[in-house]
Design an enzyme around this catalytic site. Structure first.
Site, PDB file in Angstrom:
ATOM      1  N   CYS A  22       0.805  -1.227   0.000  1.00  0.00           N
ATOM      2  CA  CYS A  22       0.000   0.000   0.000  1.00  0.00           C
ATOM      3  C   CYS A  22       0.835   1.273   0.000  1.00  0.00           C
ATOM      4  O   CYS A  22       0.295   2.365  -0.166  1.00  0.00           O
ATOM      5  CB  CYS A  22      -0.949  -0.008   1.190  1.00  0.00           C
ATOM      6  SG  CYS A  22      -2.348  -1.140   1.003  1.00  0.00           S
ATOM      7  N   SER A  53     -14.657   9.723   1.666  1.00  0.00           N
ATOM      8  CA  SER A  53     -13.480   8.866   1.452  1.00  0.00           C
ATOM      9  C   SER A  53     -13.602   7.556   2.214  1.00  0.00           C
ATOM     10  O   SER A  53     -12.659   7.091   2.855  1.00  0.00           O
ATOM     11  CB  SER A  53     -12.200   9.598   1.876  1.00  0.00           C
ATOM     12  OG  SER A  53     -12.042  10.806   1.184  1.00  0.00           O
TER      13      SER A  53
END
Length: 353
Positions: A22, A53
């Protein structure tokens, strides 16, 4: 088994990756600017979109059912192909758990260089399939392309009752904050890539990244979850700020309470810090308060991009102790910790002390 081990000794998947896991995410400030310029889509059945988000999109299909859609993929974070497949799949499935859902259908996403050979790709896919099966979902195809840098992940669909969705924007003053996995995977993975990681640190990170958030979610469903998100590439600080901003509260996090992978702070002190850490700092440090004399290594940990990290949940204070005890009673979630609490909105959204 012998053939697999022999093959894996010939390659180091991480040497094909410019960033690990990530940590390869595009900077959050760039993403927010780009997404903000896209046209708005309105549909009364779109229950969760891009506004806060959140971890996935949620669309209602009936009064009693909504589906959660998410997608996640990244370059190798470990050298072993089978383990890489497991970690990437666990990371993708996590978004469904973070929203209170059950994963049902998964599709593979693959980018792969021909030079590595079909056997290596087969092991990656097998690792992913193992985690999809463990999640109780089905794997039904996918899409692949040739690419110089290998990448793997899943598109996942899950289901949830429209009235039982966990969002990252419902934290309430008085809540306590619980984190279900230790921090530091970005730092450890950077040390692994530099061939400077201790074996116990490497093993602990792999175990944590391979673990599905399914086991934490199963326990959480018996409690009043006000807000939930998984901590991944935007770090504890970044995902915590999103929760605070969406909820219009301030999260106060006590750094001495944080669960941390072995040697992660040592690696930060040695400068083994992933590039994503600096992107995360640029994005949200101006809205974060650092109280006391926090060591630079601790600050790096707070902004460290996590791969297949744990769930960060906000629950009523009266339920926190019981929830934490139950989480710690299970092997997969025994490192869960109460790391802070929620207050009314102060000058900043997030305070570390």
């Amino acid at each position: 088994m012998e053939k697999r081990e022999e093959t894996n000794q010939k390659i180091r998947l991480t040497q094909f990756a410019k960033s690990a896991g990530c940590a390869a995410k595009i900077a959050p400030d760039i993403l927010s600017q780009l997404v903000g310029k896209l046209p708005a889509f309105e549909d009364e059945n779109l229950l969760v979109g891009v506004e806060t988000s959140d971890d996935g999109a949620v669309y209602r299909v009936s009064p009693d059912m909504a589906f959660i859609q998410t997608l996640d993929f990244f370059p190798p974070v470990v050298d072993d192909p089978f383990t890489f497949g497991q970690i990437s799949a666990a990371n993708a499935l996590s978004d469904i758990y973070a929203m209170g859902g059950e994963p049902k259908l998964a599709l593979n996403i693959v980018a792969f260089p021909n030079c590595l050979g079909a056997e290596v790709l087969g092991q990656i896919l097998a690792g992913g399939a193992k985690k999809v099966r463990e999640a109780g979902a089905v794997l039904a195809g996918g899409h692949s392309i040739n690419d110089e840098e290998p990448k793997y992940g899943l598109c996942v669909t899950g289901y949830v009752h429209p009235n039982k969705i966990w969002k990252n924007c419902g934290a309430c003053p008085g809540d306590v904050l619980i984190l279900t996995k230790p921090l530091g995977t970005g730092l450890v993975n950077t040390a692994v890539k530099a061939e400077m990681a201790e074996e116990d640190s490497k093993a602990a990170a792999i175990k944590s990244m391979c673990c599905l958030n399914k086991y934490a979610a199963e326990i959480l469903k018996s409690y009043m979850i006000h807000s939930c998100t998984d901590v991944t590439g935007f770090s504890l600080a970044g995902h915590g700020m999103e929760m605070a901003r969406g909820s219009q509260v301030t999260l106060k996090i006590m750094t001495e309470k944080l669960p941390i992978l072995p040697h992660a702070l040592d690696y930060a002190s040695m400068g083994l810090v992933p590039e994503g850490t600096y992107r995360n700092k640029r994005f949200c440090k101006k809205e974060i308060s650092m109280k006391g004399q926090l060591a630079e290594s601790m600050e790096d940990l707070l902004f460290d991009p996590q791969t297949s990290g744990g769930l960060l949940v906000s629950v009523p204070e009266e339920e926190g102790e019981k929830l934490l005890k139950e989480l710690r009673s299970r092997e997969e979630t025994k490192q869960a910790a109460c790391i802070g609490y929620v207050e009314k909105k102060q000058e900043c959204f997030l305070e570390f002390c």
